[in-house]
Design an enzyme around this catalytic site. Structure first.
Site, PDB file in Angstrom:
ATOM      1  N   HIS A  74       0.846  -1.201   0.000  1.00 14.72           N
ATOM      2  CA  HIS A  74       0.000   0.000   0.000  1.00 14.72           C
ATOM      3  C   HIS A  74       0.874   1.240   0.000  1.00 14.72           C
ATOM      4  O   HIS A  74       1.735   1.396   0.851  1.00 14.72           O
ATOM      5  CB  HIS A  74      -0.922   0.014   1.218  1.00 14.72           C
ATOM      6  CG  HIS A  74      -2.165  -0.795   1.022  1.00 14.72           C
ATOM      7  ND1 HIS A  74      -3.332  -0.542   1.691  1.00 14.72           N
ATOM      8  CD2 HIS A  74      -2.420  -1.834   0.192  1.00 14.72           C
ATOM      9  CE1 HIS A  74      -4.262  -1.404   1.290  1.00 14.72           C
ATOM     10  NE2 HIS A  74      -3.733  -2.205   0.392  1.00 14.72           N
ATOM     11  N   TYR A 203      -9.227   6.200   7.051  1.00 18.55           N
ATOM     12  CA  TYR A 203      -9.375   6.596   8.458  1.00 18.55           C
ATOM     13  C   TYR A 203     -10.336   7.779   8.469  1.00 18.55           C
ATOM     14  O   TYR A 203     -10.018   8.832   7.916  1.00 18.55           O
ATOM     15  CB  TYR A 203      -8.034   7.054   9.040  1.00 18.55           C
ATOM     16  CG  TYR A 203      -7.031   5.943   9.297  1.00 18.55           C
ATOM     17  CD1 TYR A 203      -6.198   5.470   8.289  1.00 18.55           C
ATOM     18  CD2 TYR A 203      -6.897   5.390  10.566  1.00 18.55           C
ATOM     19  CE1 TYR A 203      -5.280   4.456   8.539  1.00 18.55           C
ATOM     20  CE2 TYR A 203      -5.968   4.388  10.826  1.00 18.55           C
ATOM     21  CZ  TYR A 203      -5.166   3.924   9.811  1.00 18.55           C
ATOM     22  OH  TYR A 203      -4.250   2.930  10.065  1.00 18.55           O
ATOM     23  N   PRO A 295      -4.668   0.852  18.648  1.00 18.64           N
ATOM     24  CA  PRO A 295      -4.344   0.363  17.305  1.00 18.64           C
ATOM     25  C   PRO A 295      -4.428   1.400  16.175  1.00 18.64           C
ATOM     26  O   PRO A 295      -4.085   1.079  15.035  1.00 18.64           O
ATOM     27  CB  PRO A 295      -5.354  -0.760  17.089  1.00 18.64           C
ATOM     28  CG  PRO A 295      -6.474  -0.470  18.014  1.00 18.64           C
ATOM     29  CD  PRO A 295      -5.911   0.253  19.176  1.00 18.64           C
ATOM     30  N   LYS A 299       0.796   0.354  15.049  1.00 15.41           N
ATOM     31  CA  LYS A 299       2.182   0.255  15.509  1.00 15.41           C
ATOM     32  C   LYS A 299       2.487  -0.944  16.396  1.00 15.41           C
ATOM     33  O   LYS A 299       3.649  -1.263  16.633  1.00 15.41           O
ATOM     34  CB  LYS A 299       2.567   1.526  16.295  1.00 15.41           C
ATOM     35  CG  LYS A 299       2.702   2.768  15.469  1.00 15.41           C
ATOM     36  CD  LYS A 299       3.931   2.714  14.584  1.00 15.41           C
ATOM     37  CE  LYS A 299       3.717   3.489  13.321  1.00 15.41           C
ATOM     38  NZ  LYS A 299       4.260   2.918  12.126  1.00 15.41           N
ATOM     39  N   TYR A 387       3.919   6.732   9.949  1.00 18.18           N
ATOM     40  CA  TYR A 387       3.052   5.603   9.583  1.00 18.18           C
ATOM     41  C   TYR A 387       3.872   4.462   8.962  1.00 18.18           C
ATOM     42  O   TYR A 387       3.679   3.297   9.310  1.00 18.18           O
ATOM     43  CB  TYR A 387       1.953   6.054   8.619  1.00 18.18           C
ATOM     44  CG  TYR A 387       0.806   5.070   8.547  1.00 18.18           C
ATOM     45  CD1 TYR A 387      -0.320   5.223   9.353  1.00 18.18           C
ATOM     46  CD2 TYR A 387       0.858   3.970   7.698  1.00 18.18           C
ATOM     47  CE1 TYR A 387      -1.360   4.301   9.311  1.00 18.18           C
ATOM     48  CE2 TYR A 387      -0.169   3.042   7.653  1.00 18.18           C
ATOM     49  CZ  TYR A 387      -1.279   3.216   8.459  1.00 18.18           C
ATOM     50  OH  TYR A 387      -2.299   2.286   8.429  1.00 18.18           O
TER      51      TYR A 387
HETATM   52  P1  RFL Z   1       1.028 -11.403  21.625  1.00 19.61           P
HETATM   53  O1  RFL Z   1       0.641 -11.495  20.209  1.00 19.61           O
HETATM   54  O2  RFL Z   1       0.019 -11.015  22.630  1.00 19.61           O
HETATM   55  O3  RFL Z   1       1.642 -12.816  21.998  1.00 19.61           O
HETATM   56  C1  RFL Z   1       1.883 -13.208  23.325  1.00 19.61           C
HETATM   57  C2  RFL Z   1       1.878 -14.720  23.382  1.00 19.61           C
HETATM   58  O4  RFL Z   1       2.234 -15.154  24.689  1.00 19.61           O
HETATM   59  C3  RFL Z   1       1.358 -16.184  25.067  1.00 19.61           C
HETATM   60  N1  RFL Z   1       1.371 -16.231  26.552  1.00 19.61           N
HETATM   61  C4  RFL Z   1       2.031 -17.172  27.255  1.00 19.61           C
HETATM   62  N2  RFL Z   1       2.757 -18.220  26.875  1.00 19.61           N
HETATM   63  C5  RFL Z   1       3.294 -19.005  27.838  1.00 19.61           C
HETATM   64  N3  RFL Z   1       3.100 -18.782  29.169  1.00 19.61           N
HETATM   65  C6  RFL Z   1       2.379 -17.723  29.587  1.00 19.61           C
HETATM   66  N4  RFL Z   1       2.187 -17.510  30.884  1.00 19.61           N
HETATM   67  C7  RFL Z   1       1.795 -16.860  28.609  1.00 19.61           C
HETATM   68  N5  RFL Z   1       1.029 -15.741  28.662  1.00 19.61           N
HETATM   69  C8  RFL Z   1       0.780 -15.376  27.406  1.00 19.61           C
HETATM   70  C9  RFL Z   1       0.033 -15.806  24.448  1.00 19.61           C
HETATM   71  O5  RFL Z   1      -0.850 -16.919  24.333  1.00 19.61           O
HETATM   72  C10 RFL Z   1       0.504 -15.283  23.099  1.00 19.61           C
HETATM   73  O6  RFL Z   1       0.595 -16.309  22.134  1.00 19.61           O
HETATM   74  O7  RFL Z   1       2.264 -10.403  21.830  1.00 19.61           O
HETATM   75  P2  RFL Z   1       3.499 -10.027  20.846  1.00 19.61           P
HETATM   76  O8  RFL Z   1       4.157 -11.255  20.292  1.00 19.61           O
HETATM   77  O9  RFL Z   1       4.290  -9.046  21.613  1.00 19.61           O
HETATM   78  O10 RFL Z   1       2.843  -9.323  19.586  1.00 19.61           O
HETATM   79  C11 RFL Z   1       2.259  -8.072  19.687  1.00 19.61           C
HETATM   80  C12 RFL Z   1       1.033  -7.967  18.788  1.00 19.61           C
HETATM   81  O11 RFL Z   1       0.235  -9.137  18.903  1.00 19.61           O
HETATM   82  C13 RFL Z   1       0.196  -6.748  19.150  1.00 19.61           C
HETATM   83  O12 RFL Z   1       1.023  -5.605  19.358  1.00 19.61           O
HETATM   84  C14 RFL Z   1      -0.825  -6.361  18.107  1.00 19.61           C
HETATM   85  O13 RFL Z   1      -1.603  -7.432  17.668  1.00 19.61           O
HETATM   86  C15 RFL Z   1      -1.704  -5.284  18.737  1.00 19.61           C
HETATM   87  N6  RFL Z   1      -3.018  -5.249  18.136  1.00 19.61           N
HETATM   88  C16 RFL Z   1      -3.155  -4.615  16.975  1.00 19.61           C
HETATM   89  N7  RFL Z   1      -2.089  -3.968  16.451  1.00 19.61           N
HETATM   90  C17 RFL Z   1      -2.206  -3.351  15.299  1.00 19.61           C
HETATM   91  O14 RFL Z   1      -1.204  -2.780  14.831  1.00 19.61           O
HETATM   92  N8  RFL Z   1      -3.419  -3.344  14.618  1.00 19.61           N
HETATM   93  C18 RFL Z   1      -4.517  -4.019  15.105  1.00 19.61           C
HETATM   94  O15 RFL Z   1      -5.563  -4.035  14.491  1.00 19.61           O
HETATM   95  C19 RFL Z   1      -4.417  -4.670  16.323  1.00 19.61           C
HETATM   96  N9  RFL Z   1      -5.467  -5.335  16.835  1.00 19.61           N
HETATM   97  C20 RFL Z   1      -4.108  -5.921  18.733  1.00 19.61           C
HETATM   98  C21 RFL Z   1      -5.325  -5.963  18.037  1.00 19.61           C
HETATM   99  C22 RFL Z   1      -3.999  -6.546  19.987  1.00 19.61           C
HETATM  100  C23 RFL Z   1      -5.089  -7.185  20.578  1.00 19.61           C
HETATM  101  N10 RFL Z   1      -4.933  -7.731  21.912  1.00 19.61           N
HETATM  102  C24 RFL Z   1      -3.623  -7.977  22.479  1.00 19.61           C
HETATM  103  C25 RFL Z   1      -5.958  -7.750  22.855  1.00 19.61           C
HETATM  104  C26 RFL Z   1      -6.402  -6.661  18.581  1.00 19.61           C
HETATM  105  C27 RFL Z   1      -6.285  -7.278  19.842  1.00 19.61           C
HETATM  106  C28 RFL Z   1      -7.497  -8.031  20.356  1.00 19.61           C
HETATM  107  C1  PHB Z   2      -6.177  -3.737  10.480  1.00 19.05           C
HETATM  108  O1  PHB Z   2      -6.185  -4.000   9.266  1.00 19.05           O
HETATM  109  O2  PHB Z   2      -6.555  -4.555  11.330  1.00 19.05           O
HETATM  110  C2  PHB Z   2      -5.734  -2.404  10.941  1.00 19.05           C
HETATM  111  C3  PHB Z   2      -5.207  -1.528  10.016  1.00 19.05           C
HETATM  112  C4  PHB Z   2      -4.774  -0.280  10.444  1.00 19.05           C
HETATM  113  C5  PHB Z   2      -4.901   0.078  11.757  1.00 19.05           C
HETATM  114  C6  PHB Z   2      -5.430  -0.812  12.681  1.00 19.05           C
HETATM  115  C7  PHB Z   2      -5.850  -2.058  12.273  1.00 19.05           C
HETATM  116  O3  PHB Z   2      -4.508   1.313  12.147  1.00 19.05           O
END
Ligand code: RFL
Ligand code: PHB
Length: 393
Positions: A74, A203, A295, A299, A387
């Site tokens: 993109h 957005y 989110p 980042k 971004y």
């Molecule tokens: P993760 O992905 O949370 O992975 C952590 C892993 O650790 C495991 N775990 C354990 N394992 C062993 N023993 C324990 N005691 C444990 N406790 C936990 C968990 O099962 C899991 O597999 O962290 P990591 O690797 O740092 O990655 C970070 C990203 O996942 C996170 O920053 C993003 O996904 C944030 N986020 C989003 N970011 C975006 O940029 N765009 C989004 O749309 C977006 N949507 C989200 C999100 C985070 C969410 N969370 C954490 C609630 C949506 C959600 C629902």
């Molecule tokens: C997504 O595709 O899930 C997404 C994209 C941009 C954002 C947050 C989430 O800022």
């Protein structure tokens, strides 16, 4: 059964899996312990945008093959307010850099497949219960697996166990500072089997609240609406979701959205959080275990990737030369980028959302901010640079 390793990695999200891959490529022994099962980890619907730097790292780690085939590059995003759109052109404003749509679920699947095929060991359904001795030469990780309590001794522990993980607890409270902010709104996120309303992300600032149109592919949309905290997704039947998205996105010429089957619906609270420092003794924290962003700036995942790149390089230096210089600097090095991501995510969130208590004055300031981005190449370049993300360290 593994009883000792060089680096014990807690958590097989993007941070833990990528770190294991980078260490494996550097010839450093590690074991990954994940509390959930493989299917759960692979299905968890989260981020969708990869920065250029993240894509470069995945390619260099040999994990970019499917991403290169299926990921969507993109070159811009659209900001919309007051019924008008303004495009931010990334390559023109950010030195040729761009972002990619490739779901976190797909990145995680690719890394798991590589890890199971080539090592190092990855144990699912192995929840870590405690990390002890962080300030000794031999920290110990206690975990449960196949009905038994087990221990793994190691030279270093890396907590990649997310916001609710246990590794952070190994750092004494007296030595940590926590910075936190909760937001007075959440996101209702849906996944729908329809082509996205536009080729690029939208957005939208609206008097009805924020909306975001993203995608997972050319035929699957990922759409978000700002909703009050505590919202039950059951309050949002499909037609209400589509009506509200249509009103808030307010597309040119009153264009309607293509409606279709909604396959997933969930509410995500928003939070900013940083724990400092990101290390103590032989324990290091990476990704969401150390910091969370709302989110809106996309980042979270990319900052987690930046942490493990810094950490893998530090372990590599130690392994090759015996110098712990980069490892000692880990927390400080990461926190510079982390705070930039915090600032950008806060800026995007507070500029685009409507606080339930918001005064008309603040709304006018938001519009003024958006108008400035539209009229000043400097302001647009600042947004574009943040971004697409700074180059990886
Ligand atoms: P993760 O992905 O949370 O992975 C952590 C892993 O650790 C495991 N775990 C354990 N394992 C062993 N023993 C324990 N005691 C444990 N406790 C936990 C968990 O099962 C899991 O597999 O962290 P990591 O690797 O740092 O990655 C970070 C990203 O996942 C996170 O920053 C993003 O996904 C944030 N986020 C989003 N970011 C975006 O940029 N765009 C989004 O749309 C977006 N949507 C989200 C999100 C985070 C969410 N969370 C954490 C609630 C949506 C959600 C629902
Ligand atoms: C997504 O595709 O899930 C997404 C994209 C941009 C954002 C947050 C989430 O800022």
């Amino acid at each position: 059964m593994h009883t000792h390793t060089t680096v014990a990695i807690v958590g097989a999200g993007p941070a833990g899996l990528l770190l294991a891959r980078l260490l494996h490529r550097a010839g450093i022994d590690c074991v990954v312990l994940e509390s959930r099962d493989r299917a759960y980890v692979e299905a968890r619907q989260r981020a969708g945008i990869l920065e250029q730097g993240t894509v470069d790292v995945l390619r260099a780690a040999g994990a970019g093959e499917r991403l290169d085939r299926e990921g969507l590059p993109h070159d811009g995003v659209e900001l919309r307010w007051a019924g008008r759109g303004h495009r931010i052109d990334f390559p023109a404003l950010a030195n040729g850099r761009r972002v990619w749509i490739y779901a976190q679920t797909e990145m995680v699947k690719d890394l798991i497949a590589l890890q199971l095929a080539e090592g190092p060991p990855l144990l699912f359904e192995a929840p870590v219960t405690a990390v002890t001795g962080p300030d000794t030469q031999r920290p110990t990780v206690s975990y449960a697996h196949e009905g038994a309590e087990r221990t793994l001794t190691c030279d270093y522990v890396v907590g990649c166990d997310g916001f609710h993980g246990v590794t952070r607890r190994a750092v004494p409270d007296a030595l940590t500072t926590t910075y936190e902010r909760e937001y007075p709104y959440s996101w209702l996120g849906i996944l729908a089997d329809v082509p996205p309303p536009s080729d690029e992300l939208i957005y939208a600032h609206s008097p009805r609240g924020f909306a975001l149109a993203s995608m997972r592919s050319r035929s699957v949309s990922r759409l978000y609406l700002q909703v009050p905290n505590g919202t039950d997704p059951a309050q949002w039947p499909d037609e209400r979701v589509w009506d509200e998205l249509e009103a808030r996105l307010d597309l040119d010429g009153g264009r309607k959205l293509t409606r279709g089957r909604i396959t997933q619906k969930s509410v995500l609270p928003m939070r900013s959080h940083v724990t400092e420092p990101m290390s103590y003794g032989r324990v290091f924290l990476a990704g969401d275990s150390a910091h969370i962003v709302p989110p809106t700036g996309a980042k979270g995942l990319n900052t987690a990737v930046a942490d493990v790149v810094v950490l893998a390089r530090a372990f590599d230096q130690l392994h090759r030369t015996g110098s712990g210089e980069l490892l000692d600097a880990y927390s400080e090095t990461c926190l510079r980028r982390v705070w930039q991501a915090e600032q950008f995510s806060y800026f995007m969130t507070s500029t685009l959302h409507t606080d339930p208590e918001q005064s008309p004055f603040t709304t006018r300031l938001q519009i003024a901010q958006l108008e400035r981005i539209a009229s000043s190449p400097h302001a647009a370049a600042e947004l574009a640079g943040s971004y697409v993300g700074p180059p990886l360290p």
